[in-house]
Design an enzyme around this catalytic site. Structure first.
Site, PDB file in Angstrom:
ATOM      1  N   SER A  95     -48.884 -25.905  12.126  1.00 40.38           N
ATOM      2  CA  SER A  95     -47.444 -25.744  12.013  1.00 40.38           C
ATOM      3  C   SER A  95     -46.827 -25.466  13.382  1.00 40.38           C
ATOM      4  O   SER A  95     -47.049 -26.215  14.327  1.00 40.38           O
ATOM      5  CB  SER A  95     -47.139 -24.638  10.987  1.00 40.38           C
ATOM      6  OG  SER A  95     -45.775 -24.586  10.666  1.00 40.38           O
ATOM      7  N   ASP A 217     -45.284 -32.631   2.155  1.00 42.84           N
ATOM      8  CA  ASP A 217     -45.167 -31.324   2.804  1.00 42.84           C
ATOM      9  C   ASP A 217     -43.693 -30.933   2.799  1.00 42.84           C
ATOM     10  O   ASP A 217     -42.858 -31.626   3.364  1.00 42.84           O
ATOM     11  CB  ASP A 217     -45.709 -31.442   4.240  1.00 42.84           C
ATOM     12  CG  ASP A 217     -45.654 -30.131   5.028  1.00 42.84           C
ATOM     13  OD1 ASP A 217     -44.876 -29.240   4.662  1.00 42.84           O
ATOM     14  OD2 ASP A 217     -46.387 -30.023   6.025  1.00 42.84           O
ATOM     15  N   HIS A 246     -47.962 -27.508   2.935  1.00 41.30           N
ATOM     16  CA  HIS A 246     -47.834 -27.224   4.363  1.00 41.30           C
ATOM     17  C   HIS A 246     -49.022 -26.425   4.907  1.00 41.30           C
ATOM     18  O   HIS A 246     -49.190 -26.313   6.119  1.00 41.30           O
ATOM     19  CB  HIS A 246     -46.530 -26.449   4.613  1.00 41.30           C
ATOM     20  CG  HIS A 246     -46.189 -26.289   6.053  1.00 41.30           C
ATOM     21  ND1 HIS A 246     -45.968 -27.371   6.890  1.00 41.30           N
ATOM     22  CD2 HIS A 246     -46.052 -25.177   6.826  1.00 41.30           C
ATOM     23  CE1 HIS A 246     -45.699 -26.929   8.112  1.00 41.30           C
ATOM     24  NE2 HIS A 246     -45.747 -25.606   8.097  1.00 41.30           N
TER      25      HIS A 246
END
Length: 270
Positions: A95, A217, A246
């Site tokens: 991320s 996602d 995610h």
């Protein structure tokens, strides 16, 4: 142990010659890598750490001015590598930490042999000719919900981000690490991440990049992985996995772990 190591709860495990650094994303901590780490320790020296502001870190270390941009975290990463005397590493960033690694690599490309991005985005907001997945109104509502009742927001956000029902182990785990963050810090970090825009730096990233993405996602549309591939300054490769969410390393480890291991082990064929 140095000051930087202690502040970030740095752990170094494994006995391999090559160093691999695992960096977690928003709302999690180094425990998010628990399915991957056992597969690495025999071959690599594995460096794990918590971003300042994550639940297990001392909240007194969180500097609201330093972490108003991602550069503050990139400087932390470089400080960790320096304190551990790392000369070169494979960096795996989940991320926001994918972009933190990218920023760090611009100033010190010599420290990174490759960057592995998992669920990465250079910008979350939609823009002209760019689909990030969010409108400003969406983000304003998200921030307001965090501000109004952080615990309730965590309970609602966790299953959406992970892509599962409240009873799944992955959702419960993400809920736990989210809730461990002090609410005012979580809001500040969330605003910094969701309002960030790193697109202008992508062409300066010359280290080879492996871009790994879920099919679905909430935070990162699949088209973003292609955008990264097209705009990064060095060699890159994209793999879209047959999983959702995610945090796929937590929710779909059977699919994600072999993919991560393959990208860690093998370089891009030029």
């Amino acid at each position: 142990m140095g000051i930087v190591e202690e502040a970030h709860n740095v752990r170094v495990i494994g006995g391999g010659e090559r160093t691999i650094v695992l960096a977690h994303g928003f709302g999690t901590d180094q425990s998010v890598w628990r399915h991957l780490v056992p597969h690495l320790v025999e071959e690599y020296r594995v460096v794990l750490f918590d971003n300042i502001g994550a639940g297990p870190t001392n909240p007194d270390y969180f500097d609201f001015d330093r972490y108003v941009t991602l550069e503050g975290y990139a400087l932390d990463l470089l400080a960790i590598l320096e304190e551990l005397s790392v000369e070169s590493c494979i960096f795996v960033g989940h991320s926001v930490s994918a972009m933190i690694g990218a920023i760090a690599s611009v100033s010190r490309p010599d420290l990174f042999s490759k960057l592995v991005f998992l669920s990465a985005s250079p910008r979350y907001l939609n823009d002209v000719d760019y689909f990030g997945g969010f409108e400003q109104e969406d983000l304003d509502q998200l921030f307001e919900a965090m501000r109004a009742n952080y615990k309730a927001w965590c309970s609602g956000f966790a299953p959406l981000a992970v892509g599962g029902d409240m009873d799944s182990v992955a959702v419960q785990e993400f809920s736990r690490t989210l809730f461990n963050i002090r609410p005012d810090i979580a809001l500040s970090v969330g605003q910094t991440i969701f309002q960030s825009d790193v697109r202008h730096l992508l062409s300066l990233v010359t280290v080879p990049c492996h871009i790994i993405q879920s099919t679905k996602d909430l935070a990162v549309p699949v088209v973003v992985s292609e955008y990264l591939h097209k705009h990064l300054g060095g060699d890159s490769i994209v793999e879209v996995m047959a999983c959702e969410g995610h945090l796929p390393q937590l929710s779909s480890p059977d699919i994600v772990t072999p993919v991560l291991l393959r990208h860690i082990k093998y370089d891009i064929a030029v």
